[in-house]
Design a protein around this motif. Sequence first.
Motif, PDB file in Angstrom:
ATOM      1  N   GLY A  74      38.932  50.054  39.426  1.00 19.65           N
ATOM      2  CA  GLY A  74      39.165  49.379  40.699  1.00 19.65           C
ATOM      3  C   GLY A  74      40.629  49.443  41.108  1.00 19.65           C
ATOM      4  N   LEU A  75      41.522  49.260  40.115  1.00 17.74           N
ATOM      5  CA  LEU A  75      42.956  49.346  40.379  1.00 17.74           C
ATOM      6  C   LEU A  75      43.340  50.759  40.818  1.00 17.74           C
ATOM      7  N   LEU A  76      42.807  51.771  40.134  1.00 23.75           N
ATOM      8  CA  LEU A  76      43.095  53.167  40.503  1.00 23.75           C
ATOM      9  C   LEU A  76      42.549  53.500  41.895  1.00 23.75           C
ATOM     10  N   PRO A 128      48.034  42.386  47.009  1.00 23.60           N
ATOM     11  CA  PRO A 128      46.701  41.777  46.930  1.00 23.60           C
ATOM     12  C   PRO A 128      45.599  42.806  46.669  1.00 23.60           C
ATOM     13  N   LEU A 129      45.757  44.020  47.194  1.00 23.51           N
ATOM     14  CA  LEU A 129      44.734  45.041  46.921  1.00 23.51           C
ATOM     15  C   LEU A 129      44.687  45.388  45.438  1.00 23.51           C
ATOM     16  N   SER A 130      45.852  45.445  44.800  1.00 22.51           N
ATOM     17  CA  SER A 130      45.890  45.708  43.353  1.00 22.51           C
ATOM     18  C   SER A 130      45.249  44.565  42.576  1.00 22.51           C
ATOM     19  N   ALA A 131      45.526  43.357  42.996  1.00 18.57           N
ATOM     20  CA  ALA A 131      44.956  42.192  42.298  1.00 18.57           C
ATOM     21  C   ALA A 131      43.441  42.168  42.443  1.00 18.57           C
ATOM     22  N   ILE A 132      42.952  42.403  43.652  1.00 15.60           N
ATOM     23  CA  ILE A 132      41.500  42.388  43.871  1.00 15.60           C
ATOM     24  C   ILE A 132      40.839  43.549  43.135  1.00 15.60           C
ATOM     25  N   GLY A 133      41.425  44.780  43.289  1.00 17.23           N
ATOM     26  CA  GLY A 133      40.838  45.952  42.629  1.00 17.23           C
ATOM     27  C   GLY A 133      40.843  45.814  41.119  1.00 17.23           C
TER      28      GLY A 133
END
Length: 141
Positions: free
Chosen positions: A103-105, A90-95
């Motif tokens: 944001g992903l990085l 979920p953190l990857s999806a949100i970022g």
Amino acid sequence: MDARDTDLKKELDATLHARRDLGEDYESALVDSFLEKVDQRIDGAVERRVRRQLAEQQMQTARDSRSPGATDSWGERFGFGIVSLVLAVPLSAIGGGVGHLPGLLTAWAGIVGVNVVQAARTNPGLFGGRRKSSRNSDWED
């Protein structure tokens, strides 16, 4: 019956025979001599017991000092890794959804950072620091 008890019984028998042979005049000297031997026997037993307990305490201290993360079991580390990966989705999806590539990085930098801190905490010296010697200097030759 212990061999030491047998020796003590022999000493008592010898003292009683000597008392019969020498008479009552030497009774106090014979009793004092026998009691001194009993005291020596008791002192030896207490000394051995104290030395054994001290050695056991030193061994326990050495075992405790050799295991840097004694409170962190393999299961706890494994669980931390699983939770980290589960939360990574979920953190990857949100970022990625909100901040795109930066944001992903950032999300993955945070995930990696938390895991690096956990690894450094559970394994002192893992990242170039000196490890404590597992040898106890009291026991070295």
